[in-house]
Motif scaffolding. Structure first.
Motif, PDB file in Angstrom:
ATOM      1  N   GLY A  34       0.797  -1.223   0.000  1.00  0.00           N
ATOM      2  CA  GLY A  34       0.000   0.000   0.000  1.00  0.00           C
ATOM      3  C   GLY A  34       0.828   1.270   0.000  1.00  0.00           C
ATOM      4  O   GLY A  34       0.313   2.352   0.246  1.00  0.00           O
ATOM      5  N   ARG A  35       2.101   1.158  -0.300  1.00  0.00           N
ATOM      6  CA  ARG A  35       3.002   2.315  -0.310  1.00  0.00           C
ATOM      7  C   ARG A  35       3.047   2.862  -1.740  1.00  0.00           C
ATOM      8  O   ARG A  35       3.710   2.316  -2.601  1.00  0.00           O
ATOM      9  N   LEU A  36       2.312   3.937  -1.977  1.00  0.00           N
ATOM     10  CA  LEU A  36       2.269   4.551  -3.301  1.00  0.00           C
ATOM     11  C   LEU A  36       3.261   5.707  -3.342  1.00  0.00           C
ATOM     12  O   LEU A  36       3.007   6.767  -2.780  1.00  0.00           O
ATOM     13  N   ARG A  37       4.368   5.479  -3.987  1.00  0.00           N
ATOM     14  CA  ARG A  37       5.359   6.542  -4.103  1.00  0.00           C
ATOM     15  C   ARG A  37       6.050   6.457  -5.447  1.00  0.00           C
ATOM     16  O   ARG A  37       6.057   5.413  -6.090  1.00  0.00           O
ATOM     17  N   ILE A  38       6.586   7.587  -5.841  1.00  0.00           N
ATOM     18  CA  ILE A  38       7.476   7.636  -6.998  1.00  0.00           C
ATOM     19  C   ILE A  38       8.744   8.346  -6.539  1.00  0.00           C
ATOM     20  O   ILE A  38       8.741   9.078  -5.557  1.00  0.00           O
ATOM     21  N   TYR A  39       9.801   8.081  -7.253  1.00  0.00           N
ATOM     22  CA  TYR A  39      11.097   8.665  -6.910  1.00  0.00           C
ATOM     23  C   TYR A  39      11.455   9.780  -7.875  1.00  0.00           C
ATOM     24  O   TYR A  39      11.064   9.755  -9.047  1.00  0.00           O
ATOM     25  N   GLU A  40      12.199  10.726  -7.374  1.00  0.00           N
ATOM     26  CA  GLU A  40      12.840  11.706  -8.244  1.00  0.00           C
ATOM     27  C   GLU A  40      14.342  11.560  -8.036  1.00  0.00           C
ATOM     28  O   GLU A  40      14.807  11.205  -6.952  1.00  0.00           O
ATOM     29  N   PHE A  41      15.059  11.828  -9.078  1.00  0.00           N
ATOM     30  CA  PHE A  41      16.511  11.696  -9.090  1.00  0.00           C
ATOM     31  C   PHE A  41      17.104  12.962  -8.489  1.00  0.00           C
ATOM     32  O   PHE A  41      16.859  14.058  -8.974  1.00  0.00           O
ATOM     33  N   PHE A  59       0.634   9.940  -5.830  1.00  0.00           N
ATOM     34  CA  PHE A  59       1.814   9.290  -5.274  1.00  0.00           C
ATOM     35  C   PHE A  59       2.549  10.253  -4.354  1.00  0.00           C
ATOM     36  O   PHE A  59       2.612  11.450  -4.627  1.00  0.00           O
ATOM     37  N   GLU A  60       3.140   9.715  -3.313  1.00  0.00           N
ATOM     38  CA  GLU A  60       4.057  10.487  -2.496  1.00  0.00           C
ATOM     39  C   GLU A  60       5.385  10.550  -3.254  1.00  0.00           C
ATOM     40  O   GLU A  60       5.842   9.541  -3.790  1.00  0.00           O
ATOM     41  N   VAL A  61       5.989  11.719  -3.331  1.00  0.00           N
ATOM     42  CA  VAL A  61       7.252  11.882  -4.061  1.00  0.00           C
ATOM     43  C   VAL A  61       8.413  11.735  -3.078  1.00  0.00           C
ATOM     44  O   VAL A  61       8.453  12.410  -2.053  1.00  0.00           O
ATOM     45  N   TRP A  62       9.315  10.845  -3.414  1.00  0.00           N
ATOM     46  CA  TRP A  62      10.514  10.604  -2.606  1.00  0.00           C
ATOM     47  C   TRP A  62      11.741  10.986  -3.417  1.00  0.00           C
ATOM     48  O   TRP A  62      11.761  10.819  -4.640  1.00  0.00           O
ATOM     49  N   SER A  63      12.748  11.480  -2.747  1.00  0.00           N
ATOM     50  CA  SER A  63      14.012  11.738  -3.436  1.00  0.00           C
ATOM     51  C   SER A  63      14.907  10.519  -3.245  1.00  0.00           C
ATOM     52  O   SER A  63      15.002   9.972  -2.144  1.00  0.00           O
ATOM     53  N   LEU A  64      15.494  10.073  -4.325  1.00  0.00           N
ATOM     54  CA  LEU A  64      16.406   8.934  -4.296  1.00  0.00           C
ATOM     55  C   LEU A  64      17.819   9.487  -4.391  1.00  0.00           C
ATOM     56  O   LEU A  64      18.202  10.069  -5.397  1.00  0.00           O
ATOM     57  N   ARG A  65      18.552   9.356  -3.348  1.00  0.00           N
ATOM     58  CA  ARG A  65      19.904   9.915  -3.275  1.00  0.00           C
ATOM     59  C   ARG A  65      20.886   9.060  -4.061  1.00  0.00           C
ATOM     60  O   ARG A  65      20.747   7.848  -4.133  1.00  0.00           O
ATOM     61  N   PHE A  66      21.849   9.729  -4.602  1.00  0.00           N
ATOM     62  CA  PHE A  66      22.962   9.022  -5.219  1.00  0.00           C
ATOM     63  C   PHE A  66      24.205   9.865  -5.035  1.00  0.00           C
ATOM     64  O   PHE A  66      24.147  11.022  -4.650  1.00  0.00           O
ATOM     65  N   HIS A  67      25.313   9.259  -5.273  1.00  0.00           N
ATOM     66  CA  HIS A  67      26.597   9.914  -5.027  1.00  0.00           C
ATOM     67  C   HIS A  67      27.334  10.089  -6.353  1.00  0.00           C
ATOM     68  O   HIS A  67      27.892   9.133  -6.883  1.00  0.00           O
ATOM     69  N   PRO A  68      27.349  11.294  -6.908  1.00  0.00           N
ATOM     70  CA  PRO A  68      27.965  11.530  -8.215  1.00  0.00           C
ATOM     71  C   PRO A  68      29.432  11.108  -8.280  1.00  0.00           C
ATOM     72  O   PRO A  68      29.917  10.712  -9.330  1.00  0.00           O
ATOM     73  N   SER A  77      22.846   3.635 -13.246  1.00  0.00           N
ATOM     74  CA  SER A  77      21.987   2.651 -12.583  1.00  0.00           C
ATOM     75  C   SER A  77      20.920   3.336 -11.742  1.00  0.00           C
ATOM     76  O   SER A  77      19.780   2.869 -11.678  1.00  0.00           O
ATOM     77  N   THR A  78      21.257   4.452 -11.117  1.00  0.00           N
ATOM     78  CA  THR A  78      20.279   5.175 -10.302  1.00  0.00           C
ATOM     79  C   THR A  78      19.184   5.763 -11.186  1.00  0.00           C
ATOM     80  O   THR A  78      17.996   5.667 -10.874  1.00  0.00           O
ATOM     81  N   LYS A  79      19.570   6.351 -12.307  1.00  0.00           N
ATOM     82  CA  LYS A  79      18.568   6.899 -13.231  1.00  0.00           C
ATOM     83  C   LYS A  79      17.678   5.795 -13.787  1.00  0.00           C
ATOM     84  O   LYS A  79      16.457   5.963 -13.888  1.00  0.00           O
ATOM     85  N   ALA A  80      18.274   4.656 -14.134  1.00  0.00           N
ATOM     86  CA  ALA A  80      17.492   3.535 -14.658  1.00  0.00           C
ATOM     87  C   ALA A  80      16.519   3.025 -13.604  1.00  0.00           C
ATOM     88  O   ALA A  80      15.359   2.718 -13.907  1.00  0.00           O
ATOM     89  N   PHE A  81      16.979   2.937 -12.354  1.00  0.00           N
ATOM     90  CA  PHE A  81      16.107   2.492 -11.272  1.00  0.00           C
ATOM     91  C   PHE A  81      14.904   3.424 -11.133  1.00  0.00           C
ATOM     92  O   PHE A  81      13.764   2.970 -11.042  1.00  0.00           O
ATOM     93  N   VAL A  82      15.148   4.729 -11.104  1.00  0.00           N
ATOM     94  CA  VAL A  82      14.070   5.709 -10.937  1.00  0.00           C
ATOM     95  C   VAL A  82      13.066   5.590 -12.081  1.00  0.00           C
ATOM     96  O   VAL A  82      11.845   5.535 -11.847  1.00  0.00           O
ATOM     97  N   GLU A  83      13.538   5.529 -13.307  1.00  0.00           N
ATOM     98  CA  GLU A  83      12.634   5.443 -14.457  1.00  0.00           C
ATOM     99  C   GLU A  83      11.806   4.164 -14.417  1.00  0.00           C
ATOM    100  O   GLU A  83      10.585   4.198 -14.620  1.00  0.00           O
TER     101      GLU A  83
END
Length: 105
Positions: A34-41, A59-68, A77-83
């Motif tokens: 029941g967790r409706l969320r989408i990620y932003e990069f 959807f609740e918007v979550w930020s997905l952290r990554f380390h450049p 891989s992070t962008k592919a995961f988010v999409e």
């Protein structure tokens, strides 16, 4: 060198495929709970994944952290995961909405 990275079967394809598999699994698990969320990069050097406090399309918007600093493979891989995660989550929600409409008839 170009083929090793971008050619068929290059590391980019492998990284994106693994990220996609993880995204499908995580989105399916989240939806079933029941967790409706989408990620932003989000480019951020520290922190963890967290809610932004915003919502979009139900959807609740979550930020997905990554380390450049970890390089192109990590960024890709992070962008592919988010999409993939967002696509699957939207598809699951749409299917559930259609099923609900169909059961009301």
């Amino acid at each position: 060198m170009w083929n090793q990275i971008y050619g068929i079967g290059g590391w980019r394809d492998e990284v994106e495929a693994v990220a996609g598999e993880l995204a499908v699994r995580e989105a399916s698990e989240d939806f079933s709970k029941g967790r409706l969320r989408i990620y932003e990069f989000t480019e951020e050097s520290s922190g963890s994944n967290r809610s932004t406090g915003r919502s979009l399309e139900g959807f609740e918007v979550w930020s997905l952290r990554f380390h450049p600093a970890l390089g192109r493979a990590h960024t890709g891989s992070t962008k592919a995961f988010v999409e993939d995660y967002n696509r699957i989550m939207r598809r699951l929600k749409l299917r559930a909405e259609k099923d609900n409409l169909g059961s009301r008839k």
